[in-house]
Design a protein around this motif. Structure first.
Motif, short mmCIF file in Angstrom:
data_model
loop_
_atom_site.label_atom_id
_atom_site.label_comp_id
_atom_site.label_asym_id
_atom_site.label_seq_id
_atom_site.Cartn_x
_atom_site.Cartn_y
_atom_site.Cartn_z
N PRO A 188 -1.04 8.97 3.15
CA PRO A 188 -1.81 10.02 2.46
C PRO A 188 -1.38 10.23 1.01
CG PRO A 188 -0.25 10.98 4.02
CD PRO A 188 -0.22 9.51 4.25
N PHE A 189 -2.37 10.41 0.16
CA PHE A 189 -2.13 10.74 -1.24
C PHE A 189 -1.97 12.25 -1.41
CE2 PHE A 189 -4.36 6.66 -1.83
CZ PHE A 189 -3.52 6.05 -2.75
N ASP A 190 -1.19 12.63 -2.40
CA ASP A 190 -1.13 14.01 -2.83
C ASP A 190 -2.54 14.46 -3.22
OD1 ASP A 190 -0.90 16.21 -4.92
OD2 ASP A 190 1.24 15.95 -4.50
N MET A 245 4.11 5.82 -5.46
CA MET A 245 4.14 5.90 -6.92
C MET A 245 3.14 6.94 -7.42
SD MET A 245 3.38 3.01 -9.81
CE MET A 245 5.08 2.51 -10.00
N ALA A 246 1.93 6.91 -6.90
CA ALA A 246 0.92 7.88 -7.33
C ALA A 246 1.40 9.31 -7.08
CB ALA A 246 -0.40 7.61 -6.61
N ASN A 247 1.95 9.55 -5.91
CA ASN A 247 2.43 10.89 -5.56
C ASN A 247 3.62 11.31 -6.44
OD1 ASN A 247 0.47 10.90 -3.59
ND2 ASN A 247 1.87 10.53 -1.89
N GLU A 295 0.83 -1.20 0.00
CA GLU A 295 0.00 0.00 0.00
C GLU A 295 0.88 1.26 0.00
OE1 GLU A 295 -2.31 -3.34 0.87
OE2 GLU A 295 -0.61 -2.62 2.07
N ARG A 296 1.99 1.17 0.68
CA ARG A 296 2.91 2.31 0.69
C ARG A 296 3.52 2.53 -0.69
NH1 ARG A 296 7.82 3.10 5.02
NH2 ARG A 296 8.49 5.16 4.35
#
Length: 386
Positions: free
Chosen positions: A45-47, A19-21, A13-14
């Motif tokens: 937390p996501f960006d 990667m998304a951020n 999950e991390r």
């Protein structure tokens, strides 16, 4: 795109969040779609620029006919996993309700189960990069032909260790495979450990879910129990979430029976694990297998020498025996011997810790995200020529 929960505190999950951020920071429009409940709160937390779609699939009741297929498949494993296949169909329907195809240039199937969802959703129009977060023998070793055929629908497979490339090709000979490791964040000098320092109390630390099959937490506890009397200044700190309460309770009982209450700490989870690592002196990692263990690499980047098993996938490539840590044979006694060697030699702990920091530099963010950006752009460009 993945079928796991973003509310968990585990390494995969991390990886998703990081990667998304990182990709949104590099200018990509990033959409994260998971099967979570609509009110899910990510542990990491996501960006704010990352758009999250929580499809609320796992709460949907499984039809009786699918349950029957599941029971038949347990005896005659000739189908793809029926429950997972049903949930995949629900995920596809919900994605079509919320996303337009022309808004997507590339799909990263966050885990191997998500390939089926991605393929049904795009039907070959959009390239799919499939991430493999675990050891290949674990992911593919028991797959039947239909499941492997599903995985082969990805345009490219990403694996976490160099040795996994050839191993993956044994199962998927016609699918391109690339090696891109997980990111290891550099640790500033102020946050690094000092494993040779003189202290009142010394710490062996491990980080990972409390688990008897993969993480094998009991091996660390039993190994320390054999050393605890002789090394009375040492304690063990175990950080990780509890998945199976019966296993956890047996560990607690053993700790109490051995008179180790107050010395073996089952500490739970914390978002500030770096603060715990920098206070430690040895990192113990008795896993049976891994994909690319973030806990281990973070400990190494912090300057801790590690003890792991010679047979454990990924662990046996990251720990270089006698250089940045110790690899042991697969039993409690050998693990205890590895721990003891480091416990009694502060200079060795320090030398191995320094080497561990140096060995993590190839995994620093800039290098890894550059590889990902190159792969994503290549896939988009190839698709545009079709």
């Amino acid at each position: 795109m993945g079928d796991e929960t973003v509310t968990a505190s585990a390494g995969t999950e991390r990886v998703l969040t990081n990667m998304a951020n990182a990709m949104v920071e590099r200018g990509y429009n990033v959409i994260v779609a998971t099967n979570d409940k609509t009110d899910a709160v990510p542990y990491f937390p996501f960006d704010a620029r990352v758009h999250c779609l929580y499809l609320n699939v796992d709460t949907k009741k499984i039809p009786f006919s699918v349950k029957v297929k599941r029971e038949i498949n347990r005896i005659f494993p000739i189908l793809d996993k029926p429950v997972e296949a049903y949930r995949a169909s629900v995920s596809v329907r919900k994605l079509r309700e919320q996303l337009k195809m022309d808004s997507i240039d590339c799909i990263i199937a966050y885990n191997h189960e998500a390939i089926q969802v991605a393929d049904c959703f795009v039907h070959g129009i959009v390239p799919i990069i499939a991430m493999m977060h675990n050891a290949i023998r674990i992911i593919m070793g028991n797959c039947n032909r239909r499941v492997l055929a599903e995985k082969a629908k990805a345009n490219v497979i990403q694996v976490l260790m160099p040795s996994y490339v050839a191993e993956t090709r044994k199962y998927l000979p016609h699918t391109p495979v690339v090696w891109i490791p997980n990111v290891v964040e550099p640790v500033c000098l102020e946050k690094q450990a000092h494993p040779s320092a003189v202290k009142d109390r010394y710490r062996i630390i491990t980080v990972g879910r409390i688990d008897g099959l993969q993480k094998q937490t009991h091996i660390l506890v039993k190994a320390f129990a054999s050393l605890a009397q002789q090394y009375s200044q040492w304690d063990v700190w175990i950080w990780g979430e509890v998945k199976k309460t019966d296993y956890y309770q047996r560990l607690c009982q053993f700790i109490e029976e051995q008179g180790l209450t107050g010395r073996v700490h089952l500490a739970g989870t914390t978002p500030a694990i770096q603060d715990e690592l920098c206070q430690a002196d040895i990192f113990a990692f008795p896993s049976a297998f891994e994909g690319f263990p973030l806990a281990l690499t973070e400990a190494m980047a912090t300057g801790l020498p590690s003890v792991g098993f010679r047979s454990a996938d990924a662990v046996n490539e990251l720990i270089v025996d006698g250089k940045n840590g110790i690899l042991c044979e697969d039993d409690v006694s050998a693990f205890a011997q590895g721990l003891e060697r480091l416990m009694k030699e502060p200079a060795l702990r320090s030398a191995m810790g320094r080497q561990a920091v140096a060995d993590m530099k190839p995994y620093y963010p800039e290098a890894v995200w550059n590889q990902w950006q190159m792969l994503i752009d290549e896939q988009i460009q190839q698709a545009s020529r079709l």
